[in-house]
Design a protein around this motif. Structure first.
Motif, PDB file in Angstrom:
ATOM      1  N   GLY A  98      10.567  82.363  -3.681  1.00  0.00           N
ATOM      2  CA  GLY A  98      11.879  82.427  -3.037  1.00  0.00           C
ATOM      3  C   GLY A  98      11.869  81.628  -1.751  1.00  0.00           C
ATOM      4  O   GLY A  98      10.796  81.239  -1.270  1.00  0.00           O
ATOM      5  N   PRO A  99      13.046  81.364  -1.188  1.00  0.00           N
ATOM      6  CA  PRO A  99      13.099  80.547   0.025  1.00  0.00           C
ATOM      7  C   PRO A  99      12.468  81.256   1.224  1.00  0.00           C
ATOM      8  O   PRO A  99      12.260  82.475   1.197  1.00  0.00           O
ATOM      9  CB  PRO A  99      14.598  80.338   0.252  1.00  0.00           C
ATOM     10  N   ALA A 149      13.198  84.948   2.881  1.00  0.00           N
ATOM     11  CA  ALA A 149      13.898  85.736   1.863  1.00  0.00           C
ATOM     12  C   ALA A 149      13.470  87.202   1.879  1.00  0.00           C
ATOM     13  O   ALA A 149      14.207  88.074   1.410  1.00  0.00           O
ATOM     14  CB  ALA A 149      13.625  85.147   0.489  1.00  0.00           C
ATOM     15  N   ASP A 163      15.626  86.525  -2.976  1.00  0.00           N
ATOM     16  CA  ASP A 163      16.490  85.791  -2.049  1.00  0.00           C
ATOM     17  C   ASP A 163      17.300  86.808  -1.263  1.00  0.00           C
ATOM     18  O   ASP A 163      17.824  87.771  -1.854  1.00  0.00           O
ATOM     19  CB  ASP A 163      17.412  84.846  -2.835  1.00  0.00           C
ATOM     20  N   ASP A 164      17.363  86.593   0.041  1.00  0.00           N
ATOM     21  CA  ASP A 164      18.133  87.460   0.921  1.00  0.00           C
ATOM     22  C   ASP A 164      17.835  88.956   0.678  1.00  0.00           C
ATOM     23  O   ASP A 164      18.740  89.789   0.607  1.00  0.00           O
ATOM     24  CB  ASP A 164      19.631  87.178   0.717  1.00  0.00           C
ATOM     25  N   ARG A 209      16.558  88.403  -7.388  1.00  0.00           N
ATOM     26  CA  ARG A 209      17.671  87.755  -8.093  1.00  0.00           C
ATOM     27  C   ARG A 209      17.371  87.602  -9.582  1.00  0.00           C
ATOM     28  O   ARG A 209      18.252  87.723 -10.410  1.00  0.00           O
ATOM     29  CB  ARG A 209      17.929  86.369  -7.511  1.00  0.00           C
ATOM     30  N   ASP A 254      18.317  80.079 -10.835  1.00  0.00           N
ATOM     31  CA  ASP A 254      17.696  79.580  -9.595  1.00  0.00           C
ATOM     32  C   ASP A 254      16.262  79.112  -9.831  1.00  0.00           C
ATOM     33  O   ASP A 254      15.819  78.091  -9.312  1.00  0.00           O
ATOM     34  CB  ASP A 254      17.661  80.695  -8.535  1.00  0.00           C
TER      35      ASP A 254
END
Ligand SMILES: Nc1ncnc2c1ncn2[C@@H]1O[C@H](COP(=O)(O)OP(=O)(O)OP(=O)(O)O)[C@@H](O)[C@H]1O
Length: 577
Positions: free
Chosen positions: A372-373, A376, A547-548, A552, A566
């Motif tokens: 993930g980014p 995250a 994510d966040d 997800r 994604d």
């Protein structure tokens, strides 16, 4: 958030408990000091007797005897002081050793979340400056206060015994002395507390600036760091100026209080002698006592000042002990080894959740990659799964038993975390590995090293496993340190492992090789690997895309790629790189 500071009642209770624990040696020290003080009082008394005898007319024999007594008193005083000092120092060292051991135990039990929130500057300040100050007070202050108090009391009693009428003159110094000392002592504690806090903050800012120098340089943040240090320095300067002002009132006040009794005993004594109410010898003795008492009173006030500083430091040290534990172990123990997170939430700051209700059931023996980014919440999730921080909402449990209900030592046998930060402790390489398993023999250490591709370089070291590493010894590269941490994990042998970028410091090829050898050793173990490099995800049984603060997507690599979400995008762009 700051670490707590012990209140006056806790400080008193703790000091009393210390006194009770050491009451026998304390009584011995007091007796020895009283003996030394009594012997010290004989001199002025004999001098007074001599003055009176000479006034009346005396014999050489009397003078010789008085002189012999004087020499004997000095000898007794010297011997008593020697043993009293020794006993005091031993007592001071013993008490301080007690305090130090207690503090080390407390610090090592501090919940990590509290240390992180409070910042390392505060804790560092308490373990360095405050320990030094408390040590100074306990080692030297407590013994000197015992000596000087005993001397002051006995000198006053002796002066009254010699001639109470003359001794009354000593009281003229009391009002100025008590007023000045009270004024000062009333303000000093707050002043020194502020000073300690200011220096702790300054230390924290400076060490943070040094540690983050490269980042500061790269982002051109030098002026901000400088202005922050300037602010902290201004506060430290203001705090120090305040305590200096307090001392500039204290010292002249005390000096005046010392001169008054000497002058008063001579003037008042002379009048008493002229009226036939006292003798020149008694006045001499009391005046010499008034001179003699200055030194212990001055020292007593000096040490009361130092003890105030020591007490504020002690309050800061003891305050650490009042941090509530972030978990209390229950009686239930898991029989299985499935780790399940349900509705998991976490906030570093109240009201700012970084995980928003994660549900995740790890399959025993599976390898799950978390991608993930940046920011995250992957590392936070990893820490929760390893039970580093108790969740602020929801739960993480092994076989239905919450991680926070397990004793820490037992928890590590179930789930362990390896991050990219490792510390190499001073000692041999074998010592560093045995932190995980004190019983492991050399063959077990070698097996663990082989599992993380590290045996070859360890055997090439001059002393092999016995090579001294860490500060002052052989310096390991960050990659080698990471391998040592992973070897520790192999020795710890938990059923579930969380690897948070645990191979990030190795080059990609070595990292992939290491992960493959590790997975052979760890077969049957559940592994959660938080990864930047997507081949880790490719090699895993399942991939979770975070994510966040939410999961997800979750599923096997092929399925996610086929789903075209994604993860498929991430995978495509990573392959193109
Ligand atoms: N000690 C901390 N105190 C306050 N906020 C924190 C702390 N650690 C992380 N955060 C915040 O929590 C959020 C999630 O961070 P986390 O480190 O878990 O993300 P990540 O996905 O692991 O990121 P990265 O890949 O960059 O390591 C971020 O917004 C981060 O700023």
């Amino acid at each position: 958030m700051r670490l707590p500071i012990a209140d006056a009642a806790t400080l008193r209770a703790h000091t009393l408990a210390l006194v009770r624990r050491h009451r026998r040696p304390l009584a011995g020290v007091l007796v020895l000091h009283a003996l030394a003080a009594l012997a010290g009082l004989a001199g002025p008394w004999l001098l007074g007797r001599l003055v009176d005898a000479v006034g009346r007319g005396t014999t050489v024999g009397f003078v010789d005897r008085a002189t012999a007594w004087l020499v004997a008193a000095v000898l007794v005083q010297t011997v008593a002081i020697r043993y009293a000092q020794r006993a005091s120092r031993v007592l001071g060292e013993t008490v301080f050793a007690d305090l130090r051991e207690e503090f080390v135990t407390t610090v090592t039990r501090l919940p990590l979340s509290v240390v992180e929130r409070a910042g390392t500057g505060d804790l560092l300040g308490r373990t360095t400056n405050d320990i030094d100050r408390a040590q100074h007070s306990v080692r030297f202050g407590v013994p000197r206060i015992l000596v000087t108090s005993a001397t002051v009391v006995l000198t006053a009693v002796a002066a009254v015994a010699v001639d109470w009428r003359v001794a009354v003159a000593l009281l003229v110094g009391v009002p100025t002395l008590t007023a000045t000392a009270r004024w000062y002592l009333h303000r000093a504690a707050a002043g020194y507390l502020r000073e300690s806090a200011a220096y702790a903050t300054l230390n924290g800012t400076i060490s943070e600036s040094v540690e983050g120098a490269r980042t500061t340089d790269a982002l051109g943040l030098g002026h901000r760091r400088r202005s922050r240090i300037d602010d902290d320095q201004r506060e430290a300067f203001a705090a120090e100026s305040r305590t200096l002002f307090l001392r500039t009132v204290l010292f002249p006040g005390v000096d005046v209080s010392f001169v008054l009794p000497v002058a008063a005993s001579l003037l008042w004594g002379a009048w008493l002698v002229s009226q036939g109410l006292s003798t020149a010898g008694a006045v001499t003795t009391v005046a010499v006592y008034a001179l003699q008492i200055r030194h212990p009173i001055g020292e007593l006030i000096y040490w009361l000042d130092e003890i105030q500083i020591g007490a504020t430091s002690l309050a800061r040290i003891l305050g650490v002990g009042s941090v509530e534990p972030d978990r209390t172990a229950g009686a239930e123990r898991p029989a299985g080894d499935q780790v399940v997170a349900s509705d998991l939430r976490y906030a570093y700051r109240e009201g700012h959740d970084v995980l928003h209700g994660i549900d995740l059931a790890l399959q025993p023996g599976e390898r799950l990659a978390v991608v993930g980014p940046s920011g995250a919440g992957k590392s936070t999730l990893g820490r929760m799964l390893a039970g580093i921080h108790p969740p602020t909402g929801g739960r993480v449990a092994i076989d239905g038993v919450r991680l926070v209900d397990l004793p820490l030592a037992e928890l590590r046998g179930h789930v362990a975390l390896v991050t990219q930060e490792h510390h190499v402790f001073v000692g041999t390489l074998a010592d560093n590995l045995r932190l995980a398993d004190t019983e492991a023999d050399d063959a077990a250490l070698r097996r663990a090293l082989a599992a993380v591709d590290a045996l070859a370089w360890v055997e090439a070291l001059p002393g092999g496993l016995s090579t001294e590493v860490g500060s002052g010894g052989v310096t390991l590269t960050p990659g080698q340190a990471q391998q040592v941490a992973l070897a520790r994990l192999v020795l710890l042998d938990p059923h579930t492992l969380v690897l948070d970028e645990a191979t990030s410091l190795l080059d990609p090829r070595a990292a992939r090789h290491l992960e493959q050898s590790l997975s052979r050793v760890l077969s049957g173990r559940t592994v959660v690997a938080i990864a930047h490099r997507l081949y880790t995800a490719h090699d895993a049984d399942r991939v979770a895309v975070v994510d966040d603060g939410r999961i997800r997507e979750i599923g096997p690599h092929e399925e996610l790629v086929a789903a075209g979400g994604d993860y498929a995008d991430l995978w495509r762009s990573w392959q193109q790189e």
